[in-house]
Design an enzyme around this catalytic site. Structure first.
Site, PDB file in Angstrom:
ATOM      1  N   ALA A 558       0.859  -1.180   0.000  1.00 32.41           N
ATOM      2  CA  ALA A 558       0.000   0.000   0.000  1.00 32.41           C
ATOM      3  C   ALA A 558       0.894   1.227   0.000  1.00 32.41           C
ATOM      4  O   ALA A 558       1.835   1.316   0.781  1.00 32.41           O
ATOM      5  CB  ALA A 558      -0.881  -0.012   1.228  1.00 32.41           C
ATOM      6  N   ASP A 675      15.525  11.292   0.199  1.00 34.41           N
ATOM      7  CA  ASP A 675      14.984  10.231   1.065  1.00 34.41           C
ATOM      8  C   ASP A 675      15.671   8.910   0.741  1.00 34.41           C
ATOM      9  O   ASP A 675      15.035   7.870   0.622  1.00 34.41           O
ATOM     10  CB  ASP A 675      13.471  10.127   0.880  1.00 34.41           C
TER      11      ASP A 675
END
Ligand code: ADE
Length: 913
Positions: A558, A675
């Site tokens: 998800a 990131d």
């Protein structure tokens, strides 16, 4: 007489006084029919022997029921062999003739039922054997059970005989009633008692029919039913009608239509009227056309517009279609907004523009085109923002150009586009490239060839017109530059300048050249946010995929925007490839859609074996999807945790090399990841690691590790360089810091950096100069590279090309990986040398903090009661006190190491990549 005193016929026997009775009564032959098991119901009276004096030795109170199966009846005269009969049961009475006080005898009727089966022959006889009782047989009913034919869920089920074995059911398929069709095969189960059980599946009324009671009735005129199903006939939608019964759809009235994709349930519609209030606005660089939607949209919402351009003579007559130089932003056809920007038109010319309104049914029937016209004179149009274009140098295959911006009070220039083509091939095809600075090196050219160049600038208002054509020739092969000509050229220039102008000038020039001249052949990354219309960026960098070519197979995760699935993509002319599909869940806002597709606009610009490859996007239908190559082993952090201790150091270094190479590509084209972490690296089935998760400039909304800083940014603290945490200074150098953390994650098989320390403590420890210690089994060379990546001074951190070549050297020379950090650490000699342990005060606290609380007793029982006492424990000691799981041993020992070194203070000197 029966209970009601009505006369009845009975078979009677009552030889109770004579011994050895053996009296038989036999039925006629009874055909079995469909029965497998038969039931025999007997009604009889039986007198109790106590009520008859003097019969005690001879009187009986039971009789026997028997049967005999045959395929056909025996003749009336055939001999009756009692031996042929099998006993079903001995029948006794529940009630019997009893004597009332008045001496009347009252008849008590008994009813007994017995089952016989399975019966296999075509029929059978029943027989009653009396052995000396006083019986009157009143009736014998012989029957079998069946589930009776029935209608359920619009399906008919026939009479069905249950199985003899009462524990299993007979499955029966139903047949749909007339004008109905199967939805799910209708089924019922017939139970042993003749009851229908467990209805499954159903039939539904066909197109043109609706369910009324348990039949399907035809839809009347003026009504229709377009789909088979449990719905009623509907009235025809507006502007349509049906004249016959059983219509699947209603036909459109004259001049009304349905588009091929319109479902038959929608109203019929017609083409729109023409656009209204067409106006223009011209500024220095662009012409804006704007209009309002048609007064009549034809009953549809899919109105779009086409723009036609004509260049006309001075009197507005003698118009001809504009040539392809005139550009329309976002596009000339299929516009859904009511404005368009026209660029690259010629100044001082009359243009006529026509805006045509269309909808999904335009072009059906013989409707007229709906146009609005406007004539525009480009007297006021602005000039090119680009001055003279100069050739700085040329090699066989490259030409370096530079130019000056013309004075532009209003418009800040975002970037430049350079269009070029071989002069000889003019009009056939051209290439283009972009740059942010007013210079470019155009590569990939043919030697000794004349090229034409046009340069134009992009401002917030759109593109300026192109500069006039400038023609330059590439160098010829005989006196060519080498492949790296630009650098040699620069080098020569620098050396000459240095000799002439002195050492300081050399340094300034070198820096200047390195900063301003892009590497030939390497494109630069374009931030999709610089596009006014984000969907233009998506379409520029990502292929639109027809969703019919995608097969979604299963959900694998998800994401922030919706599910991530795996599946297959069919590319025409190629074999199917496995893909991962990120979906945008329904009910999204325009901003969510833009943020979702932002990642595709970024990924689509990359082309490197260590960067996850974008296959394309689906934006024109729902759900909106981003399709990328499939990576069999998923994300690196969980992959390593799952395979703790399974790889050789060389394999781990190979993974790190791949990640560094992907990052080198990104930093070369000017993309800062922000990131970089093992969770954002994907691994394929060959252990190739690829950098993924882009588009997080609204930084890191999607990363569960990202936490809010005091300045309000959301940042994954443990992976982020101090200057990026403190004042958001993100750069390739801050990516290098994160890369050091990824190295640590890899070498510790997915351990959490800084374990369970709080984010605040991590920031403070780093500020004080402490750094993560080497994971267990980590080669010194790798830990030293990590420490280099974690230098406070960002300019001292290695660049990714340094990292790649360093790792390459290690791989080529594996003996360099044999020295492990454990072998070289000198442990504190005296208690004074031991650092304090501010984070924990007891063994218990420490074990809690590394989630190993279950071993508290092992430590205490083995005499380890203070933190000091554990500081010299080795893995063997840990094993000896009863920690048998290798993962737990590792975790404990690496934490002891961390405690012992209290985050090794960085000694940055003396080590060079
Ligand atoms: N999870 C997210 N992206 C993936 C990909 N490309 N392959 C496999 N798993 C993934």
């Amino acid at each position: 007489m029966d209970e009601h005193n009505r006369p009845i016929h009975t078979f009677q026997v009552c030889h109770v006084m004579e011994p050895n009775q053996n009296n038989w009564l036999r039925t006629n032959w009874i055909p079995r029919q469909a029965a497998q098991k038969i039931y025999v119901e007997l009604r009889f009276t039986l007198r109790d022997c106590n009520s008859i004096p003097w019969v005690s030795g001879t009187c009986k109170e039971t009789f026997n029921l028997l049967y005999f199966e045959t395929d056909e009846p025996h003749g009336a005269t055939a001999h009756f062999h009692t031996n042929d009969y099998a006993k079903i049961d001995t029948i006794a009475a529940d009630e019997s003739f009893t004597q009332t006080d008045l001496g009347d005898r009252v008849l008590r009727l008994n009813t007994e039922v017995r089952e016989v089966g399975p019966i296999a022959r075509k029929g059978f006889y029943l027989a009653f054997q009396d052995v000396g009782a006083c019986i009157a047989l009143v009736s014998v009913r012989v029957y079998y059970k069946k589930c009776p034919s029935t209608l359920r869920n619009l399906a008919a089920f026939p009479d069905t005989v249950p199985r003899v074995d009462s524990s299993s059911l007979v499955e029966v398929r139903g047949a749909c009633v007339e004008n109905a069709e199967e939805r799910d095969t209708p089924r019922l189960y017939c139970g042993a008692d003749g009851d229908w059980l467990v209805p499954l599946g159903r039939c539904v009324c066909s197109i043109g029919y609706e369910e009324i009671f348990i039949t399907c009735s035809v839809c009347g005129p003026g009504f229709y039913k377009a789909f088979a199903g449990n719905i009623k006939c509907s009235k025809c939608p507006p502007h349509s009608s049906s004249h016959t019964e059983g219509s699947a759809q209603c036909h459109c009235e004259k001049n009304y239509y349905r588009a091929s994709k319109d479902p038959p349930t929608t109203a019929c519609t017609r083409p729109p009227s023409s656009p209204r209030n067409l106006v223009f606005n011209i500024n220095e660089t662009a012409l804006f056309l704007e209009w309002t939607p048609p007064s009549d949209t034809g009953g549809r919402k899919d109105v779009s517009y086409n723009v036609f351009c004509f260049r006309c003579g001075a009197d507005g007559q003698a118009c001809e279609a504009c040539n392809s130089n005139v550009r329309f932003v976002p596009k000339p056809t299929g516009l859904t907004s009511t404005s368009v920007v026209v660029q690259d038109f010629v100044a001082h010319v009359n243009y006529t523009f026509q805006i045509e309104a269309l909808n999904g049914v335009s072009g059906l029937g013989r409707s007229e085109r709906q146009l609005a016209n406007i004539t525009v004179s480009t007297e006021q149009a602005g000039p090119s923002l680009v001055g003279v274009v100069r050739k700085d140098w040329a090699s066989q295959t490259s030409i370096a150009l530079s130019w000056q911006e013309t004075e532009q009070p209003h418009a800040a220039i975002l970037d430049y586009e350079i269009k070029y083509y071989e002069k000889e091939q003019e009009q056939l095809s051209y290439s283009s490239t972009r740059t942010k600075s007013p210079s470019v090196i155009v590569t990939g050219l043919k030697p000794s060839t004349v090229y034409a160049f046009h340069v134009r600038a992009r401002t917030l208002a759109g593109y300026s017109s192109y500069s006039p054509k400038f023609e330059f020739t590439t160098g010829d092969e005989s006196k060519s530059f080498s492949k790296n000509a630009s650098f040699q050229y620069l080098l020569v220039l620098v050396i000459v300048t240095a000799t002439v102008g002195g050492f300081s000038l050399l340094i300034i020039l070198t820096l200047f050249l390195l900063i301003t001249v892009p590497f030939p052949g390497l494109k630069t990354y374009i931030d999709p946010d610089t596009y006014e219309d984000p969907s233009q960026a998506v379409h520029e960098f990502a292929k639109e995929i027809d969703p019919s070519r995608i097969r979604i197979e299963r959900v694998i995760g998800a994401g922030e925007f919706g599910e991530v699935c795996s599946g297959r993509l069919r590319i025409p002319g190629k074999k199917e490839i496995p893909v991962a599909i990120k979906t945008l869940k329904g009910g999204y806002t325009e901003r969510q859609r833009r943020d979702f597709l932002r990642e595709a606009s970024i990924m689509g610009q990359f082309d490197n074996p260590n960067i996850i490859r974008l296959e394309g996007v689906v934006t024109k239908s729902r759900p909106v999807m981003i399709v990328v190559e499939y990576m069999e082993n998923g994300s690196l952090d969980s992959f390593l945790r799952k395979h703790d201790g399974h790889f050789t150091v060389i394999q781990l270094v190979g993974m790190l090399r791949g990640i560094a190479s992907g990052m080198m590509y990104l930093s070369d084209i000017g993309y800062v990841h922000r990131d970089l972490a093992a969770r954002n690296i994907l691994v394929d089935d060959n252990l190739v690691c690829k950098v993924s998760d882009f588009g997080l400039s609204r930084v890191l909304e999607d990363d569960p590790e990202a936490a809010y800083t005091t300045t309000g940014g959301k940042i994954p603290i443990r992976w982020t360089a101090p200057e990026a945490i403190a004042y958001r200074k993100f750069s390739s150098a801050s990516d290098a810091w994160s890369y050091g953390i990824v190295m640590w994650e890899v070498m510790s098989y997915g351990e959490r950096p800084y374990w369970e320390m709080s984010n605040q403590d991590v920031i403070l420890s780093i500020e004080e100069g402490y750094r993560l210690p080497a994971p267990m089994g980590c080669p010194v060379a790798l830990h030293q590279l990590m420490l280099l990546c974690w230098q406070k001074e960002r300019s001292r951190r290695p660049q990714f090309n340094d990292v790649v070549s360093f790792l390459d050297k290690l791989i080529r020379n594996p003996s360099s990986l044999l020295t492990l950090v454990e072998d070289v650490n000198s442990f504190p000699e005296s208690p004074e040398d031991m650092p304090d342990y501010p984070l924990f005060i007891s063994i218990g606290d420490w074990l809690d903090s590394i989630k190993m609380s279950q071993y508290k007793n092992n430590f205490i029982a083995a005499g380890y009661t203070t933190l000091d006492s554990i500081s010299t424990m080795t893995i063997d000691d840990v094993r000896r006190i009863g920690v048998s799981l290798i993962g737990h041993q590792r975790r404990i020992v690496s934490s002891i190491q961390a405690l012992r070194l209290q985050f090794l203070h960085v000694q940055q000197s003396g080590f060079h990549v």
